[in-house]
Write a protein that holds these residues in place. Sequence first.
Motif, PDB file in Angstrom:
ATOM      1  N   LYS A 236      -0.228  -9.731   7.525  1.00 18.93           N
ATOM      2  CA  LYS A 236      -0.806  -8.319   7.232  1.00 18.93           C
ATOM      3  C   LYS A 236       0.190  -7.116   7.137  1.00 18.93           C
ATOM      4  O   LYS A 236       0.025  -6.123   7.328  1.00 18.93           O
ATOM      5  N   SER A 237       1.506  -7.589   6.970  1.00 17.42           N
ATOM      6  CA  SER A 237       2.563  -6.611   6.887  1.00 17.42           C
ATOM      7  C   SER A 237       2.736  -5.862   5.411  1.00 17.42           C
ATOM      8  O   SER A 237       2.068  -6.441   4.577  1.00 17.42           O
ATOM      9  N   ASN A 238       3.577  -4.695   5.298  1.00 17.36           N
ATOM     10  CA  ASN A 238       3.772  -4.127   4.142  1.00 17.36           C
ATOM     11  C   ASN A 238       4.827  -5.072   3.199  1.00 17.36           C
ATOM     12  O   ASN A 238       4.503  -4.752   2.008  1.00 17.36           O
ATOM     13  N   LEU A 239       5.490  -5.868   3.982  1.00 16.74           N
ATOM     14  CA  LEU A 239       6.294  -6.793   2.887  1.00 16.74           C
ATOM     15  C   LEU A 239       5.341  -7.787   2.192  1.00 16.74           C
ATOM     16  O   LEU A 239       5.453  -7.997   0.819  1.00 16.74           O
ATOM     17  N   THR A 240       4.294  -8.264   2.907  1.00 14.28           N
ATOM     18  CA  THR A 240       3.410  -9.189   2.120  1.00 14.28           C
ATOM     19  C   THR A 240       2.558  -8.278   0.815  1.00 14.28           C
ATOM     20  O   THR A 240       2.325  -8.657  -0.167  1.00 14.28           O
ATOM     21  N   TYR A 241       2.099  -7.099   1.281  1.00 17.95           N
ATOM     22  CA  TYR A 241       1.315  -6.295   0.606  1.00 17.95           C
ATOM     23  C   TYR A 241       2.341  -5.947  -0.622  1.00 17.95           C
ATOM     24  O   TYR A 241       1.684  -5.907  -1.923  1.00 17.95           O
ATOM     25  N   LYS A 242       3.640  -5.579  -0.308  1.00 14.50           N
ATOM     26  CA  LYS A 242       4.355  -5.348  -1.416  1.00 14.50           C
ATOM     27  C   LYS A 242       4.560  -6.369  -2.739  1.00 14.50           C
ATOM     28  O   LYS A 242       4.326  -6.343  -3.690  1.00 14.50           O
ATOM     29  N   ASN A 243       4.808  -7.490  -2.159  1.00 12.55           N
ATOM     30  CA  ASN A 243       4.867  -8.837  -2.907  1.00 12.55           C
ATOM     31  C   ASN A 243       3.784  -8.957  -3.614  1.00 12.55           C
ATOM     32  O   ASN A 243       3.497  -9.635  -4.767  1.00 12.55           O
TER      33      ASN A 243
END
Length: 838
Positions: A121-128
């Motif tokens: 649920k992190s922004n890293l996953t959202y960005k990818n």
Amino acid sequence: MAASENTELEELIRKATGETAGQLPPTPNAVSSADQDDPGGGLDLNTLVLVARKSLIWVLLLLALGFTASWLFLRYTKPIYKAASIIKLDERSEADKLGFGAAKGEENSSNQLAGEVELIKSNLTYKNLRERIALDVNYYVQGTVLESELYGNSPFRVKYKIVDPSLYNQKFLITFLSSGKYQVSVKVHNQTLSGTYNVGQWGAFPGMQLFLEATPGRNIPIGDDPQYHFVILNDGAVSSYLDRNLDVTVINPSANTIQISFTDNNPEKAAHIINSIDTVYLKEKLDRKKQSSALSLEFIDQVIADNDKRWRAAEEAQKEFVRRNKTYDVKGDMASIKENLEKQQEDRQKIQEKLRLLSDISRLMSREQLTRTDDETVADNLPGLAELEDPALTNLLDLLDAQQRSLRLTLKSQTDKTFAVQRNQAIIRDTRELLQRQLQQDLQLFQKQLARLDQKDAVLNSQLMAMPEKVTEQERLQRPLSLYESTYLRLIDRKMDFNIQQAGTTPEFQILSPASPPGEPISPVRLLVYAIGLAGGLVLGLGLIATRYLMHNTVTGIGELERGTRAAVLGVIPTYDKEKLEVSRLVVDKNPKASVSEAIRSIRTNLDFISPSNKKRIISVTSTISGEGKTFVAVNLGGIIALSGQRVIILDLDMRKPKVNLAFDADNVRGISTILIERHSLAECIQHTAIESLDFISAGPTPPNPSELILNPRFDQMLAELHRSYDVILIDTPPVGLVTDGILIMRKADVPIYIVRANYSRKAFLKNLNRLMSNNQFTKMCTVLNDAKAQGAYGYGYGYGYGYGYGYGNNQTGYGMGYYEESIQPPTLSQKIKSFFS
């Protein structure tokens, strides 16, 4: 309204029992046994069943209303779908390496899984995820009620370069003016921006650059219907959307299983996002797991190669079939052959029609002259001549017409022996020969055309007969292609799964349950919504039944009357509906076989058990309030007793509202009131009726003091005098719920009769009756249920209705107290409401 009715009822009861407003209520020890035995506090099952039966249609309507409300809710509510996948992680946490895991050295599996949840649920996953799938542009189409998102099946795609950030998260309306031109508009800062651009070219929209292209394989809709629009989301809106709808939970810490779920109005989008999140989240893991089992991959590659080889062979067979038959679509060719056959048939019909015309012309030419007038031509006799499309034949026919017309003119002035006539006849014969030769040529031409059509039909029919075999062969060749294609796709998926599940010797990762588009929404649940709607309708229906039961305050049948009072029930008088009576009338003499007459005879018989008929009796008839039919019962009961041979006199002691004289169409200028004040003698006031042994004395002019007149000793003397001449004295008393005169008279009666009207008299009146019996020791009190089959809470079975009231002032009789009659009016709104809940 209810409080005023209760107050009125208490006042009526106080009047009936002799209490005054200033008296204290009785103590609990002084409550009579009649009140103690009153069954009103229990559940009346008969009344409940009656109310339920009357409310059945309303319950059904409420159930239908609940079902309709559920349908409308489902119709106007967007369904929410939930796609989910379950993954199993190894004990080692990849989140630790990226800084999202638990503290170093911590061995707690729950903390490690919590770190994995935060990583997902992190922004890293959202960005990818944003880089992997296009979530920034959402396409919608407006339906009949709700708008639907076109995820993956939009007829157009949009690219953009936004300069003005206010254009983010706005609705861009799209209208296609043609296949190559569109119009876009958006409302920003209370103003509408719009522009018209070409499809497939960049356009300079205010605040942004816009490029719209058609989706390959899909047609661009032209016009305003359907209405399309798209929304461009910025990174923050996309992250907020993902964070709001994405849910990651630990299912089993011991097994290291995590469920990733996503909710959305589009099931395909939800499943695609979940699968993409799985891919994005495990990208680093999959990069480290490229070492795989060589033998297993080699086996899969071998199977794929073998399948590909067979696939190519099937394709070559398909190509050979196309080259041999020179067609890709055998079924389409079959349809084309059928179409050609139909066209051939139409051409055949046209040629046959031309042959028929030639036959008609030949038949006409065989005559010496055509049968027509001088102004007629061959074309007039043959309207379809133009269909032959033969100018030579038409010219010859016109020439023959002219020659024959010239011959007829010549014959008018010359004989057929003259040279001119013979010359014209020879010319006509030559023309006929030319015409016959032309007809023969046309006939041969059309017959040749028919022969060619027959040849073509034979060829087409032979081709058509061969088509089923070709169709079968083509389908047989296509089946392996589909099989090998699906097998190839399945093998590719298997190979990918094997690479994921069996990747290397490092800690493995498994997708226990991959996401798939859900078939049913999680909200709203159709069965649950319909169950709630029907349950709500049922609860409302039961509440309606309970409300109507609690507000059901009238006596409806003999069962309620028997349960509500200790008085003996003499009988039941049914509704008299043979004629509409404006006032109470004597009907037993005119209708001796009517049900009303039989019911009153039964009451007369029951009276004989209480008070023998061989003794002289005083019978009083009263009720709680006016309108319950006591006068009707008194008059007709007196008539029935008189018809049995006894001498009966009816006394109208309801001096405030006399009605006995109206029952016999007599005047009321003298009566009880004038006898008691000694203005007239008893003999002067006795009036006779149509029944020989039935007499009556009307109430006379309304006095100001009816109660004091009844207490006058002259009243007892009057009864004694009447006893000497009559066997039965039947007294119509005032309602005991309104005045106390009736109680005074009932004490003098041998048999007091209390009238209760079905669906009119309140159940509280029965308590009044029990109280009267207890307080006044009326041991022989009897009751009669009147109008037993009356319909409606305010319908009068005898066709009359009136009120009972008192007012002070002068009236026509000169006395200080009078009464008023209410005109017959339709029920008011409050009466309708009370009728509904009763």
